[in-house]
Design an enzyme around this catalytic site. Sequence first.
Site, mmCIF file in Angstrom:
data_model
loop_
_atom_site.group_PDB
_atom_site.id
_atom_site.type_symbol
_atom_site.label_atom_id
_atom_site.label_comp_id
_atom_site.label_asym_id
_atom_site.label_seq_id
_atom_site.Cartn_x
_atom_site.Cartn_y
_atom_site.Cartn_z
ATOM 1 N N GLY A 127 -35.152 5.571 0.115
ATOM 2 C CA GLY A 127 -35.016 5.102 -1.264
ATOM 3 C C GLY A 127 -35.530 6.017 -2.344
ATOM 4 N N GLU A 178 -37.405 6.982 6.153
ATOM 5 C CA GLU A 178 -35.941 7.033 6.328
ATOM 6 C C GLU A 178 -35.249 7.616 5.094
ATOM 7 O OE1 GLU A 178 -34.994 2.892 6.872
ATOM 8 O OE2 GLU A 178 -35.848 2.809 8.879
ATOM 9 N N GLY A 238 -32.693 9.508 2.717
ATOM 10 C CA GLY A 238 -31.284 9.889 2.754
ATOM 11 C C GLY A 238 -30.983 10.751 1.535
ATOM 12 N N ARG A 285 -18.990 6.771 -6.495
ATOM 13 C CA ARG A 285 -20.228 6.349 -7.159
ATOM 14 C C ARG A 285 -20.076 6.052 -8.647
ATOM 15 N NH1 ARG A 285 -24.271 8.925 -7.588
ATOM 16 N NH2 ARG A 285 -25.728 7.247 -7.227
ATOM 17 N N TYR A 344 -21.008 2.204 -9.239
ATOM 18 C CA TYR A 344 -22.339 1.970 -9.811
ATOM 19 C C TYR A 344 -22.468 2.452 -11.252
ATOM 20 C CZ TYR A 344 -23.505 2.329 -4.753
ATOM 21 O OH TYR A 344 -23.564 2.227 -3.399
ATOM 22 N N CYS A 365 -4.317 5.069 -9.134
ATOM 23 C CA CYS A 365 -3.733 4.079 -10.038
ATOM 24 C C CYS A 365 -4.686 2.921 -10.288
ATOM 25 C CB CYS A 365 -2.416 3.577 -9.467
ATOM 26 S SG CYS A 365 -1.307 4.951 -9.160
ATOM 27 N N GLU A 366 -5.805 3.219 -10.920
ATOM 28 C CA GLU A 366 -6.822 2.235 -11.285
ATOM 29 C C GLU A 366 -7.498 2.756 -12.548
ATOM 30 O OE1 GLU A 366 -8.001 -0.505 -9.405
ATOM 31 O OE2 GLU A 366 -6.945 -0.109 -7.521
#
Length: 419
Positions: A239, A273, A275, A312, A316, A342-343
């Site tokens: 995190g 952990e 990332g 991303r 977000y 197409c968005e």
Amino acid sequence: MNYFNYQNDQLFCEEVPVAEIAREVGTPFYLYSHRTLRNHFRVFDAAFAEVPHIVCYSVKANSNTAILRLFIREGSGVDLVSGGELYRAIKAGVDVGKVVYSGVGKRKDEIDSALKAGILMFNVESDQELETINDRAAMLGVRAGIALRVNPDVDPETHPHISTGLRENKFGIDIEASLVAYRRASSLAHLDIKGVSCHIGSQVTKTSPFIDALGRLKDLIRRLREEGIAIRYLDLGGGLGIAYDQETPPHPAEYARAIIDASKDLDCTFILEPGRVIVGNAGILVTRVLYTKRNDGKRFFIVDAGMNDLIRPSLYGAFHQIQPVLRRAREEITADVVGPICESGDFLAKGRALPVFEQEELMAVMSAGAYGFTMSSNYNSRPRIPEILVRDDRWYIIRKRETCEDLTRGEEIPDFMNT
Ligand SMILES: *Cc1c(COP(=O)(O)O)cnc(C)c1O
């Protein structure tokens, strides 16, 4: 610190000009720096050198087997969330004694594979999962190492979609309820209680939420030990955030210092952990401007990478810096950088002050090493893009560009449609 720098206004990855790779492999592509990946891992690992610890790199941030191999060679274990990730980690040569398996929805076949592989422990997220793991271990005649993933109910002050340590989130077990679950676990013959775990969220840019969570876990460990339940591992999850824009996250050394100082006499092996903090700033996405246009006075740069390649920003509202691969003095304007999908949600940047890019020009989308390729899809039937690794003055294709054949692999037209 990373190794994407300009030399004479040309963007380089280590000693290789980014434009040279684009010429060879075409666009778009992900580009990673070996030196940056290795340094980030070493800095993080060294920060915990004075305490017993295992760094379990979080595979979902970037799961390319070459990148996993790099970390494994540096001594890393892994944190996984699926049977597919276990397969990758084993293929990359992981030491199974350094594998932790997290996630709220582990399937029986996935649990079986992990038990057969002999992983260090499962981070168990519910009472039912505890029973299921015990049953599967009994069936295979083994004992399963476990920790309970507790929900410390702390606010990581990050984006709601990547916040996981609040009571209202689906993750983990309430601390109070976990006491009952630990007692139950200690009565089950095929479980071996190893530790306590938590993971409060991602892109956390302060130390205090981690220390708050640690305080609650320490208290839990004390209570468990009073009941005679041995706890040897404390897994603090991942995190730790990175600077995408103006954020000022703590340096890994500062993060480690705070954790170590807050856990004197704890007598546990730490599991970390990480990332994003390892891979995020070690990769970029390189794309080409297909067209530039104006609509109703708004300026758009239409590029060949879309939300299927890097989701991303759409998912977000995440910020990624955008830079030209060839820098020169030019006017700045406010524009959107959009993809071919197409968005309307298909954008890489919105209302951003940018140099006036020209048609055909190369653009670098920075800090794309984490949750970039791993979250990509084939939406709009777009083949997934290649991943390139640079080491010093050489570069290697560590994942080929998909072909149209790859797109339809496994699809079948039933016989009745052929007559
Ligand atoms: C996603 C995840 C991580 C890694 O998070 P980062 O923010 O990338 O460091 C670690 N542990 C668990 C359980 C996760 O789900």
